[in-house]
Design an enzyme around this catalytic site. Sequence first.
Site, PDB file in Angstrom:
ATOM      1  N   CYS A  32      -2.146  -2.316   7.925  1.00 24.64           N
ATOM      2  CA  CYS A  32      -1.917  -3.352   6.915  1.00 24.64           C
ATOM      3  C   CYS A  32      -0.574  -4.061   7.062  1.00 24.64           C
ATOM      4  O   CYS A  32      -0.493  -5.267   6.841  1.00 24.64           O
ATOM      5  CB  CYS A  32      -2.085  -2.763   5.520  1.00 24.64           C
ATOM      6  SG  CYS A  32      -3.754  -2.097   5.281  1.00 24.64           S
TER       7      CYS A  32
ATOM      8  N   ASP B 123       0.784  -1.250   0.000  1.00 28.34           N
ATOM      9  CA  ASP B 123       0.000   0.000   0.000  1.00 28.34           C
ATOM     10  C   ASP B 123       0.814   1.298   0.000  1.00 28.34           C
ATOM     11  O   ASP B 123       0.383   2.283   0.616  1.00 28.34           O
ATOM     12  CB  ASP B 123      -0.951   0.038   1.208  1.00 28.34           C
ATOM     13  CG  ASP B 123      -1.899  -1.136   1.272  1.00 28.34           C
ATOM     14  OD1 ASP B 123      -1.976  -1.907   0.310  1.00 28.34           O
ATOM     15  OD2 ASP B 123      -2.563  -1.288   2.306  1.00 28.34           O
TER      16      ASP B 123
ATOM     17  N   LYS C 208      -6.309  -5.566  -2.833  1.00 33.40           N
ATOM     18  CA  LYS C 208      -7.016  -6.033  -1.645  1.00 33.40           C
ATOM     19  C   LYS C 208      -8.001  -4.986  -1.159  1.00 33.40           C
ATOM     20  O   LYS C 208      -7.914  -3.820  -1.520  1.00 33.40           O
ATOM     21  CB  LYS C 208      -6.023  -6.389  -0.539  1.00 33.40           C
ATOM     22  CG  LYS C 208      -5.272  -5.197   0.032  1.00 33.40           C
ATOM     23  CD  LYS C 208      -4.370  -5.638   1.179  1.00 33.40           C
ATOM     24  CE  LYS C 208      -3.588  -4.475   1.750  1.00 33.40           C
ATOM     25  NZ  LYS C 208      -4.393  -3.407   2.321  1.00 33.40           N
TER      26      LYS C 208
END
Length: 181
Positions: free
Chosen positions: A118, A10, A85
Site C-alpha cells: 500500500c 494502514d 479503502k
Amino acid sequence: MSKQALIIIDIQNDYFEGGSFPLASPLEASINASKVLKYFRKKDLPIVHIQHLSPNGSPFMVTGTTGAEIHENVRPLEGEKIFQKNYPNSFRDTGLLDYLKDQEITELVITGMMTHMCVDATTRAANDFGFKCTVIGDACASRDLNINGKTVKADDVHHAFLSALEFFYADVISAEEFLSA
C-alpha cells in the site's frame, strides 16, 4: 507555494504482534510515524489517515474487527480526515485525490504499512498525480515474502521497495531527518 499533508497508511492492529497478519518491526515504525504525526498536529498541518478494510472472508483487516482498527500510536483525533479503502492504492475508489486537490496540497509525507504494497502503490500513484512525495522509511514496515520457494526477508523487501521508490517516485528519509529539517 507548496502545501504539505501527512498520509498515514494502514497502521492497523492486525499488523502488530497478536494480529492476524503481523509485520516485521511494526511497533518501531508506528512510533516513528507518531513522531511525524505529532509534528503535523503541532504545526496544524493537514493529516489524512487511511484505513484498509477487507471484504468478509479475508484473513485480516475485516470490517468491524479489532484488527482493522487504527493502532493507538497513530489513532486519529476528532476532525482528522479518514479514508477507508479496499485496494492497495489509497486513491482508488476513495475521495483522497479530490480532498487533496480541494485542500490545495502539493506535497505528501507518507508513512505506513505495508512498504511493499500500500505504501508503494499509493506513493507511485501520488507521484503520477503530480504530488511531490517524501516517504519516511523508518515509519513504514513490511514482512517476509516468498517466491519460487525462496523467502525474501522483510528487511530486504522493505529496503528494496524504498530504494525503488527513491529512484524516481519519492525522497526517502528517516523520521529524525524529517523532523530536523
